[in-house]
Motif scaffolding. Structure first.
Motif, PDB file in Angstrom:
ATOM      1  N   PRO A 144       1.368  -1.026  -0.504  1.00 44.50           N
ATOM      2  CA  PRO A 144       0.095  -0.155   0.225  1.00 44.50           C
ATOM      3  C   PRO A 144       0.680   1.323   0.038  1.00 44.50           C
ATOM      4  N   ILE A 145       0.699   2.247  -0.837  1.00 42.91           N
ATOM      5  CA  ILE A 145       0.786   3.809  -1.200  1.00 42.91           C
ATOM      6  C   ILE A 145       0.190   4.312  -0.895  1.00 42.91           C
ATOM      7  N   ARG A 146       0.381   5.941  -0.476  1.00 42.73           N
ATOM      8  CA  ARG A 146      -0.310   6.957  -0.142  1.00 42.73           C
ATOM      9  C   ARG A 146      -1.162   7.323  -1.321  1.00 42.73           C
ATOM     10  N   ASN A 147      -2.707   6.952  -1.612  1.00 44.11           N
ATOM     11  CA  ASN A 147      -3.906   6.998  -1.795  1.00 44.11           C
ATOM     12  C   ASN A 147      -4.411   5.517  -2.901  1.00 44.11           C
ATOM     13  N   PRO A 171      -4.440   1.879  -1.374  1.00 44.87           N
ATOM     14  CA  PRO A 171      -4.261   1.394  -0.309  1.00 44.87           C
ATOM     15  C   PRO A 171      -4.060  -0.930  -0.849  1.00 44.87           C
ATOM     16  N   SER A 219       3.028   3.329  -8.480  1.00 44.77           N
ATOM     17  CA  SER A 219       3.573   1.726  -8.044  1.00 44.77           C
ATOM     18  C   SER A 219       4.498   1.460  -7.991  1.00 44.77           C
TER      19      SER A 219
END
Length: 282
Positions: A50-53, A55, A192
């Motif tokens: 998961p990264i920002r905005n 998940p 990503s």
């Protein structure tokens, strides 16, 4: 009694589902991890983390990515299997990817070609084997390429998806290229695909340190073997047990004399060694 049994069943079911969800996420994360070392810089790609905005990382929140070009339609999901809650594939047959009732649910990538008015589907990505590699080793910031494959009765099919680094958002696949009989290539842009960069500082002395360690180990082995031989076979005790003791005692003096000789050789005789006699005129 019945109420307690029902409560236990509910609790066990809940924890089982939670465990399965955790294992599924861990498997997906492990599938799409890749690291690339360039000099002292380490590029880490964890596509499903998961990264920002986002998940779910690279995984499509719709459950699949879709691209259609001419009479060919491609569905795929990266780092996991596809899920169709809407717009499922409609194929004449889909036996290698879930069957007609669950078409697309048992593979990672599915392609449909219009043959005689019917959509003939072929699984081109199946199973846990997913290969991740760098797109451009000279420019690791470009992104990575994800490859999946499936061995069918007629063809060995594959799909290569280039995940380009794009910090501004997601741009789904818009083009599809067919290479050979059953090999497809597409690309998408996603945050990503951007690497986490770690600076790796080189430590140690390199080859010199390795050579020094080898010399010290050989010297220690020599001393140990000599001490054992002199103690058990020659019956020597005390400080004389050290092999070649006279040489090691005189080594500092020998080293000093050698250094002094080298200094005199390169600098010439010192003032103390020059003759104090004055020339005499006859």
């Amino acid at each position: 009694m019945t109420t307690m049994v029902a409560q236990r069943i509910i609790i066990v079911t809940f924890f089982t589902l939670l465990l399965l969800q955790h294992l599924t996420f861990a498997t997906a994360t492990a599938l799409c991890q890749f690291s690339f070392l360039d000099g002292n810089t380490l590029y880490n790609y964890t596509l499903s983390s998961p990264i920002r905005n986002f998940p779910h990382g690279i995984l499509s929140e719709d459950g699949f990515y879709k691209v259609a070009v001419n009479d060919t339609t491609l569905w795929f999901q990266l780092c996991d299997g596809m899920i169709f809650n809407h717009d499922p594939p409609i194929c004449a047959d889909c036996w290698d990817c879930g069957g007609p009732k669950h078409c697309g649910m048992k593979c990672n990538a599915l392609v449909a070609n219009n043959v005689g008015g019917y959509h003939v589907c072929t699984a081109i990505g199946r199973g846990p084997k997913i290969d991740v590699d760098i797109i451009d080793k000279k420019n690791p910031h470009t992104g990575v390429i994800v490859k999946m494959s499936n061995s069918g009765p007629k063809y060995n099919c594959s799909l290569a998806v280039s995940v380009l680094c794009n910090l501004n958002g997601v741009q789904g696949p818009q083009a599809l290229e067919r290479l050979g009989a059953c090999d497809y290539v597409t690309e998408l842009k996603h945050p990503s695909g951007c690497a986490i960069i770690i600076n790796v500082h080189g430590g140690g002395w390199g080859w010199f340190g390795t050579l020094l360690i080898i010399v010290l180990c050989l010297f220690a082995a020599y001393l140990l073997a000599g001490i054992v031989y002199r103690f058990f076979f020659l019956g020597i005790r005390g400080i004389d047990i050290i092999p070649n003791l006279d040489f090691w005692v005189s080594l500092p003096r020998r080293t000093q004399s050698l250094c002094t000789s080298l200094v005199r050789k390169f600098k010439g005789p010192s003032e103390g060694y020059r003759s104090s006699y004055s020339p005499v005129n006859f």
